[in-house]
Design a protein around this motif. Structure first.
Motif, PDB file in Angstrom:
ATOM      1  N   GLY A  71      59.782 -36.409  -8.624  1.00 53.36           N
ATOM      2  CA  GLY A  71      58.666 -35.778  -9.800  1.00 53.36           C
ATOM      3  C   GLY A  71      58.725 -34.494  -9.635  1.00 53.36           C
ATOM      4  O   GLY A  71      58.795 -33.287  -8.779  1.00 53.36           O
ATOM      5  N   GLY A  72      58.488 -34.173 -11.279  1.00 51.98           N
ATOM      6  CA  GLY A  72      59.135 -32.630 -10.847  1.00 51.98           C
ATOM      7  C   GLY A  72      57.200 -31.662 -12.063  1.00 51.98           C
ATOM      8  O   GLY A  72      57.895 -30.898 -13.035  1.00 51.98           O
ATOM      9  N   GLY A  73      56.250 -31.888 -11.261  1.00 58.46           N
ATOM     10  CA  GLY A  73      54.934 -31.448 -11.594  1.00 58.46           C
ATOM     11  C   GLY A  73      54.648 -30.361 -10.680  1.00 58.46           C
ATOM     12  O   GLY A  73      55.829 -29.625  -9.831  1.00 58.46           O
ATOM     13  N   SER A 113      51.102 -40.677 -15.072  1.00 58.55           N
ATOM     14  CA  SER A 113      53.282 -40.544 -14.845  1.00 58.55           C
ATOM     15  C   SER A 113      53.740 -41.637 -14.831  1.00 58.55           C
ATOM     16  O   SER A 113      54.818 -41.403 -13.837  1.00 58.55           O
ATOM     17  N   ASN A 114      53.528 -42.831 -14.208  1.00 57.01           N
ATOM     18  CA  ASN A 114      53.818 -43.965 -13.626  1.00 57.01           C
ATOM     19  C   ASN A 114      54.186 -43.692 -12.439  1.00 57.01           C
ATOM     20  O   ASN A 114      54.757 -44.788 -11.981  1.00 57.01           O
ATOM     21  N   PRO A 136      66.020 -33.603 -15.500  1.00 52.96           N
ATOM     22  CA  PRO A 136      65.125 -34.077 -16.546  1.00 52.96           C
ATOM     23  C   PRO A 136      65.383 -35.152 -17.300  1.00 52.96           C
ATOM     24  O   PRO A 136      66.024 -35.818 -17.440  1.00 52.96           O
ATOM     25  N   GLY A 137      64.027 -36.047 -17.639  1.00 46.82           N
ATOM     26  CA  GLY A 137      63.978 -36.839 -18.398  1.00 46.82           C
ATOM     27  C   GLY A 137      65.308 -38.516 -18.051  1.00 46.82           C
ATOM     28  O   GLY A 137      65.605 -39.406 -18.107  1.00 46.82           O
ATOM     29  N   GLY A 165      59.777 -37.312 -17.494  1.00 46.55           N
ATOM     30  CA  GLY A 165      59.241 -37.595 -18.535  1.00 46.55           C
ATOM     31  C   GLY A 165      58.778 -35.521 -18.255  1.00 46.55           C
ATOM     32  O   GLY A 165      58.741 -34.722 -17.374  1.00 46.55           O
ATOM     33  N   GLN A 166      57.622 -35.527 -19.188  1.00 46.67           N
ATOM     34  CA  GLN A 166      57.062 -33.958 -18.964  1.00 46.67           C
ATOM     35  C   GLN A 166      55.731 -34.302 -18.110  1.00 46.67           C
ATOM     36  O   GLN A 166      55.017 -35.131 -17.779  1.00 46.67           O
TER      37      GLN A 166
END
Length: 420
Positions: free
Chosen positions: A9-11, A317-318, A276-277, A34-35
């Motif tokens: 997770g990149g939040g 974010s699933n 990412p992605g 994702g975003q």
């Protein structure tokens, strides 16, 4: 691929945890599907803003004792939460992010609708007031952008006028935006900022604001400047000679995106690897430890790490999946806080606190995820994927992300010291 720590997770939670670890020399990877939800954020950070009856909280640390035992703050304890919040503030400052606010007392920020919301930290460009105090100006101008539909100055003006402030509205026109204006799908805050951040266009914007400023004490604009040039608002204030303030727009939010960019940049400058992605599909465990993580992009090449941090977010974010008759965490099959009957997931009124917002992963007192009540010793759970709290009605989503991220990082660093 071997790392000291793998973060899923990149939040806000994943990045701040990774930064803290990378600062101490840990080799970290962040796997980001994702975003980030930060792209939809106002840019302000709540710690604990509202009680269950909807009343605003003035002194959030004093309210910690009133929270339910399942709340992440309760699991960590008041002393730890206060210390982690201070560490998070230090980390954000080191990333070049500047905020107004203090953990001891909330303040009010102006929303895009002109209402006031209690919060912990606000970007220095956002108009704020102390709790139960008016804004510091008697007459302001709220300035929209011709053709920009994601911010309506009249709506904000109506709310602020009800608070005893004299408000005028107007629209600015900068010819450099004409090309974007001709395509409504492209006329969004981020694209506008990429144009206005150019020095020659910032100067044209300043001239337009000087023309519109008249006898007002401050100007409020939609946050459509300062994405790639953090000094743009300062330059505007110097040229106009009055406070120029920003309020967030509909997503994508410039203030949230700017925060995400600053955090990611800091993480990578410290040597962290950002992936990412990519999405984590499954994990393997041996005993009570996670041993391998398999991702979509790397197929049969596992990510191997001594410690794993799950910061995958909630339903948005699933990080949590809702089927008709169950809620589950998809990577590790972790225990979750939920309600057995679907009818108990929601309230009939959309304005009521919704029970599903408290759903999320269960942990032990050290934020280890559990499966069938047994802790996974090298798996830490942080941020929005955690259960036991309502980030919206309690106003604590960002605070939980930051506090739990710093706590998990501290625990991992402490283990390294013991091993050494």
């Amino acid at each position: 691929m071997k790392f000291d720590v793998a973060i899923i997770g990149g939040g806000l939670a994943g990045l701040t945890c990774g930064i803290r670890l990378a600062e101490q020399g840990k080799r970290c990877a962040i796997i980001s599907a994702g975003q980030s939800a930060l792209h939809f954020s106002s840019g302000s950070l709540d710690f604990l803003s509202y009680r269950e009856d909807g009343s605003a909280i003035s002194h959030p640390l004093a309210e910690l004792a009133t929270l339910s035992p399942e709340h992440p703050y309760s699991l960590l304890g008041a002393e730890c939460v206060s210390r982690m919040a201070a560490e998070a503030r230090r980390l954000l400052n080191d990333c070049g992010l500047r905020f107004y606010g203090d953990i001891e007392q909330n303040h009010l920020r102006v929303t895009p609708l002109g209402t006031l919301r209690a919060t912990w930290l606000s970007p220095t460009e956002v108009p704020v007031a102390e709790l139960e105090q008016p804004l510091p100006w008697k007459k302001i101008a709220i300035v929209g952008i011709e053709g920009f539909l994601d911010f309506q100055p009249q709506l904000a003006a109506g709310s602020l006028s009800d608070k005893g402030i004299e408000v005028i509205t107007d629209y600015l026109h900068v010819p450099a935006l004409d090309r974007l204006r001709n395509n409504p799908s492209e006329f969004r805050a981020i694209n506008i900022a990429r144009v206005l951040d150019l020095p020659e266009n910032t100067e044209l914007l300043a001239e337009e604001l000087i023309r519109l400023s008249g006898d007002v004490e401050a100007l409020i604009l939609p946050a459509c400047i300062g994405l790639e040039n953090p000094d743009a608002v300062t330059l505007l204030r110097q040229r106009v000679g009055k406070p120029v303030m920003l309020v967030p727009t509909l997503p994508p939010s410039l203030l949230g995106m700017r925060m995400h960019m600053a955090l990611r940049r800091r993480f990578q400058q410290l040597g962290g690897q950002f992936m990412p992605g990519d999405a984590v599909l499954r994990a393997e465990t041996e005993g009570q430890n996670v041993t391998r993580i398999y991702t979509r992009n790397h197929t049969d090449i596992p990510v191997v790490a001594q410690q794993v941090v799950l910061a995958s977010g909630s339903f948005f974010s699933n990080g949590l999946i809702a089927e008709f008759d169950r809620i589950y965490e998809p990577v590790f099959g972790l225990d979750v806080h939920d309600a057995a009957q679907r009818a108990d997931w929601t309230q009939e009124s959309m304005f009521s606190a919704q029970p599903y917002l408290r759903f999320g992963v269960k942990t032990d007192s050290q934020l280890h995820g559990t499966v069938a009540g047994q802790s996974l010793n090298n798996l830490y759970i942080i941020g929005a994927v955690l259960g036991g709290y309502d980030p919206i009605s309690q106003g604590c989503g960002a605070g939980v992300s930051l506090v739990t991220a710093q706590y998990a990082a501290e625990q991992i660093l402490a283990l390294s010291e013991v091993a050494a």
